[in-house]
Design a protein around this motif. Structure first.
Motif, PDB file in Angstrom:
ATOM      1  N   PHE A 137      60.608  26.223  31.087  1.00 26.99           N
ATOM      2  CA  PHE A 137      61.160  26.472  32.417  1.00 26.99           C
ATOM      3  C   PHE A 137      61.888  27.799  32.394  1.00 26.99           C
ATOM      4  O   PHE A 137      62.627  28.088  31.445  1.00 26.99           O
ATOM      5  N   THR A 138      61.706  28.600  33.423  1.00 24.77           N
ATOM      6  CA  THR A 138      62.438  29.860  33.565  1.00 24.77           C
ATOM      7  C   THR A 138      62.890  29.991  35.008  1.00 24.77           C
ATOM      8  O   THR A 138      62.294  29.417  35.914  1.00 24.77           O
ATOM      9  N   CYS A 149      68.529  23.670  36.813  1.00 23.77           N
ATOM     10  CA  CYS A 149      69.070  22.514  36.091  1.00 23.77           C
ATOM     11  C   CYS A 149      68.390  21.222  36.533  1.00 23.77           C
ATOM     12  O   CYS A 149      68.124  20.340  35.708  1.00 23.77           O
ATOM     13  N   GLU A 150      68.075  21.111  37.818  1.00 19.84           N
ATOM     14  CA  GLU A 150      67.384  19.920  38.312  1.00 19.84           C
ATOM     15  C   GLU A 150      65.971  19.819  37.730  1.00 19.84           C
ATOM     16  O   GLU A 150      65.518  18.722  37.399  1.00 19.84           O
ATOM     17  N   ARG A 151      65.274  20.942  37.581  1.00 19.97           N
ATOM     18  CA  ARG A 151      63.926  20.926  37.001  1.00 19.97           C
ATOM     19  C   ARG A 151      63.966  20.481  35.548  1.00 19.97           C
ATOM     20  O   ARG A 151      63.149  19.658  35.116  1.00 19.97           O
ATOM     21  N   VAL A 152      64.909  21.001  34.784  1.00 15.92           N
ATOM     22  CA  VAL A 152      65.033  20.597  33.384  1.00 15.92           C
ATOM     23  C   VAL A 152      65.459  19.127  33.306  1.00 15.92           C
ATOM     24  O   VAL A 152      64.904  18.355  32.519  1.00 15.92           O
ATOM     25  N   SER A 153      66.404  18.722  34.145  1.00 11.50           N
ATOM     26  CA  SER A 153      66.852  17.322  34.156  1.00 11.50           C
ATOM     27  C   SER A 153      65.715  16.376  34.496  1.00 11.50           C
ATOM     28  O   SER A 153      65.599  15.292  33.905  1.00 11.50           O
ATOM     29  N   ALA A 154      64.850  16.763  35.424  1.00 11.60           N
ATOM     30  CA  ALA A 154      63.707  15.921  35.786  1.00 11.60           C
ATOM     31  C   ALA A 154      62.760  15.756  34.592  1.00 11.60           C
ATOM     32  O   ALA A 154      62.249  14.658  34.347  1.00 11.60           O
ATOM     33  N   ALA A 155      62.542  16.839  33.856  1.00 13.32           N
ATOM     34  CA  ALA A 155      61.676  16.748  32.670  1.00 13.32           C
ATOM     35  C   ALA A 155      62.291  15.811  31.628  1.00 13.32           C
ATOM     36  O   ALA A 155      61.585  15.014  31.002  1.00 13.32           O
ATOM     37  N   HIS A 212      63.885  21.587  23.342  1.00 11.05           N
ATOM     38  CA  HIS A 212      63.346  22.234  22.141  1.00 11.05           C
ATOM     39  C   HIS A 212      64.099  23.544  21.964  1.00 11.05           C
ATOM     40  O   HIS A 212      63.800  24.547  22.605  1.00 11.05           O
ATOM     41  N   GLY A 213      65.125  23.517  21.132  1.00 10.82           N
ATOM     42  CA  GLY A 213      65.960  24.698  20.947  1.00 10.82           C
ATOM     43  C   GLY A 213      66.941  24.850  22.090  1.00 10.82           C
ATOM     44  O   GLY A 213      66.971  24.062  23.030  1.00 10.82           O
ATOM     45  N   GLY A 214      67.746  25.859  21.978  1.00 10.82           N
ATOM     46  CA  GLY A 214      68.744  26.135  22.999  1.00 10.82           C
ATOM     47  C   GLY A 214      68.166  27.007  24.092  1.00 10.82           C
ATOM     48  O   GLY A 214      67.074  27.556  23.964  1.00 10.82           O
ATOM     49  N   ALA A 259      62.914  25.474  26.813  1.00 10.55           N
ATOM     50  CA  ALA A 259      61.693  24.784  26.413  1.00 10.55           C
ATOM     51  C   ALA A 259      61.982  23.303  26.254  1.00 10.55           C
ATOM     52  O   ALA A 259      63.067  22.915  25.822  1.00 10.55           O
ATOM     53  N   VAL A 260      60.989  22.485  26.610  1.00  8.35           N
ATOM     54  CA  VAL A 260      61.052  21.044  26.401  1.00  8.35           C
ATOM     55  C   VAL A 260      59.721  20.601  25.803  1.00  8.35           C
ATOM     56  O   VAL A 260      58.678  21.218  26.029  1.00  8.35           O
ATOM     57  N   VAL A 261      59.769  19.544  24.991  1.00  5.19           N
ATOM     58  CA  VAL A 261      58.557  18.997  24.375  1.00  5.19           C
ATOM     59  C   VAL A 261      58.592  17.477  24.466  1.00  5.19           C
ATOM     60  O   VAL A 261      59.651  16.867  24.595  1.00  5.19           O
ATOM     61  N   LEU A 262      57.415  16.890  24.383  1.00  4.72           N
ATOM     62  CA  LEU A 262      57.325  15.439  24.301  1.00  4.72           C
ATOM     63  C   LEU A 262      57.556  15.019  22.846  1.00  4.72           C
ATOM     64  O   LEU A 262      57.025  15.657  21.933  1.00  4.72           O
ATOM     65  N   PRO A 263      58.326  13.972  22.606  1.00  5.34           N
ATOM     66  CA  PRO A 263      58.568  13.532  21.221  1.00  5.34           C
ATOM     67  C   PRO A 263      57.279  13.276  20.440  1.00  5.34           C
ATOM     68  O   PRO A 263      57.214  13.557  19.243  1.00  5.34           O
ATOM     69  N   ALA A 264      56.236  12.760  21.085  1.00  8.11           N
ATOM     70  CA  ALA A 264      54.974  12.514  20.389  1.00  8.11           C
ATOM     71  C   ALA A 264      54.373  13.810  19.857  1.00  8.11           C
ATOM     72  O   ALA A 264      53.726  13.818  18.809  1.00  8.11           O
TER      73      ALA A 264
END
Length: 89
Positions: free
Chosen positions: A20-21, A29-35, A43-45, A60-65
């Motif tokens: 997300f950028t 913040c809402e987009r990241v919170s929704a993910a 994934h990282g800071g 960045a966000v990742v799925l745990p799988a």
């Protein structure tokens, strides 16, 4: 030999990795919170920069799988390495 082409997720299938950028505002913040609510993990800071007038952030966000799958691939690759008994422990 070239690397195989990555698989493209089918329509409706969640991506393993998302970045997300945007401006550092409530909408970002809402987009990241929704993910996160959908099961993604950070994934990282965050990365932060300025375009001369606004603060721009990336997260960045990742799925745990996806993490488990990548960890397993690394473990398998290490297991496949030949070791001649020399080197650092």
């Amino acid at each position: 030999m070239p690397a195989p082409a990555p698989a493209v997720p089918a329509a409706g299938e969640r991506l393993a990795y998302r970045l997300f950028t945007g401006p550092d505002d409530r909408a970002f913040c809402e987009r990241v919170s929704a993910a996160l609510a959908e099961g993604y993990v950070l994934h990282g800071g965050p990365a932060v920069t300025s375009n001369g007038g606004s603060v721009i952030v990336a997260q960045a966000v990742v799925l745990p799988a996806a993490i488990a799958s990548a960890d397993a691939a690394v473990a398998n690759a290490v297991d496949d390495l030949e070791f001649d008994g020399e080197g650092h422990a």
